[in-house]
Scaffold this motif. Sequence first.
Motif, PDB file in Angstrom:
ATOM      1  N   TYR A 120      44.553  41.535  38.132  1.00 31.83           N
ATOM      2  CA  TYR A 120      44.081  40.174  38.395  1.00 31.83           C
ATOM      3  C   TYR A 120      43.641  39.520  37.088  1.00 31.83           C
ATOM      4  O   TYR A 120      43.884  38.350  36.868  1.00 31.83           O
ATOM      5  N   ASN A 154      39.604  39.878  42.367  1.00 33.36           N
ATOM      6  CA  ASN A 154      38.327  39.219  42.128  1.00 33.36           C
ATOM      7  C   ASN A 154      37.325  39.658  43.196  1.00 33.36           C
ATOM      8  O   ASN A 154      36.832  38.862  43.976  1.00 33.36           O
ATOM      9  N   SER A 155      37.064  40.972  43.215  1.00 34.04           N
ATOM     10  CA  SER A 155      36.236  41.526  44.287  1.00 34.04           C
ATOM     11  C   SER A 155      34.797  41.754  43.862  1.00 34.04           C
ATOM     12  O   SER A 155      33.964  42.106  44.684  1.00 34.04           O
ATOM     13  N   GLY A 156      34.515  41.596  42.585  1.00 35.57           N
ATOM     14  CA  GLY A 156      33.170  41.898  42.103  1.00 35.57           C
ATOM     15  C   GLY A 156      33.026  43.329  41.642  1.00 35.57           C
ATOM     16  O   GLY A 156      31.986  43.719  41.110  1.00 35.57           O
ATOM     17  N   TYR A 157      34.059  44.139  41.882  1.00 33.64           N
ATOM     18  CA  TYR A 157      34.018  45.503  41.363  1.00 33.64           C
ATOM     19  C   TYR A 157      34.033  45.432  39.845  1.00 33.64           C
ATOM     20  O   TYR A 157      34.549  44.504  39.254  1.00 33.64           O
ATOM     21  N   ALA A 158      33.431  46.435  39.233  1.00 34.16           N
ATOM     22  CA  ALA A 158      33.270  46.405  37.788  1.00 34.16           C
ATOM     23  C   ALA A 158      34.599  46.461  37.061  1.00 34.16           C
ATOM     24  O   ALA A 158      35.598  46.949  37.580  1.00 34.16           O
ATOM     25  N   LEU A 159      34.562  45.977  35.837  1.00 38.35           N
ATOM     26  CA  LEU A 159      35.724  46.104  34.976  1.00 38.35           C
ATOM     27  C   LEU A 159      35.977  47.583  34.681  1.00 38.35           C
ATOM     28  O   LEU A 159      35.044  48.364  34.512  1.00 38.35           O
ATOM     29  N   HIS A 198      39.990  41.436  30.351  1.00 38.95           N
ATOM     30  CA  HIS A 198      38.879  40.953  29.535  1.00 38.95           C
ATOM     31  C   HIS A 198      38.887  41.734  28.230  1.00 38.95           C
ATOM     32  O   HIS A 198      39.041  42.953  28.243  1.00 38.95           O
ATOM     33  N   GLU A 258      40.640  44.256  35.880  1.00 45.75           N
ATOM     34  CA  GLU A 258      40.276  44.280  37.291  1.00 45.75           C
ATOM     35  C   GLU A 258      41.511  43.965  38.123  1.00 45.75           C
ATOM     36  O   GLU A 258      42.382  43.207  37.695  1.00 45.75           O
TER      37      GLU A 258
END
Lengths: 111, 114
Positions: free
Chosen positions: A29, A94-99, A32, A91
């Motif tokens: 997705y 865009n689930s909020g799970y960590a990188l 970074h 990632e």
Amino acid sequence: QQPVQSPQAVILREGEDAVINCSSSKALYSVHWYRQKHGEAPVFLMILLKGGEQKGHDKISASFNEKKQQSSLYLTASQLSYSGTYFCGTELSNSGYALNFGKGTSLLVTP
Amino acid sequence: NAGVTQTPKFRILKIGQSMTLQCAQDMNHNYMYWYRQDPGMGLKLIYYSVGAGITDKGEVPNGYNVSRSTTEDFPLRLELAAPSQTSVYFCASRSGNLAKNIQYFGAGTRLSVL
């Protein structure tokens, strides 16, 4: 699923260019990029979202090839201040799970 | 602009001791994370939280516990410290907003277990 970074290490003379790659075996997705100096916290450089957009920050830019699930960080006309370890964080959604971070690429720029 | 604040910066523990690493953020971020970084390695996720009252395990949770009673704070608890827990610990946070999806890191806590 940890992304794979290459090369592991690179030494440049000031003014030379470098490319750091980050590859994933799964569809991404976003990617970074961070730089970490010795003994310090990682510092954010840029985000790339799926769609192949390229971003730039001073003489540092990056691309994201969605088909290959690969991102590349380009450092042009390197400066001494570019020395450090570069990490890509990926990632899958865009689930909020960590990188999920790669092992890093150590870059040393010499005078 | 405090950002993500971690305390303490350094700590030496004896085997079997316990301690809490503190992490606080003032950006009203929903998502918070704990990583550990061993020499020459990347960042391994220990635990994460998507909001107050919600936590979940990451890649290397054994020997650690977390809680998230407020949006701002996300402490990491080490019970019965072991030499394998010698590492640098980083706390991080993100807003989750697509337009501001940067993950910010604290300065880290350097822990030695002897």
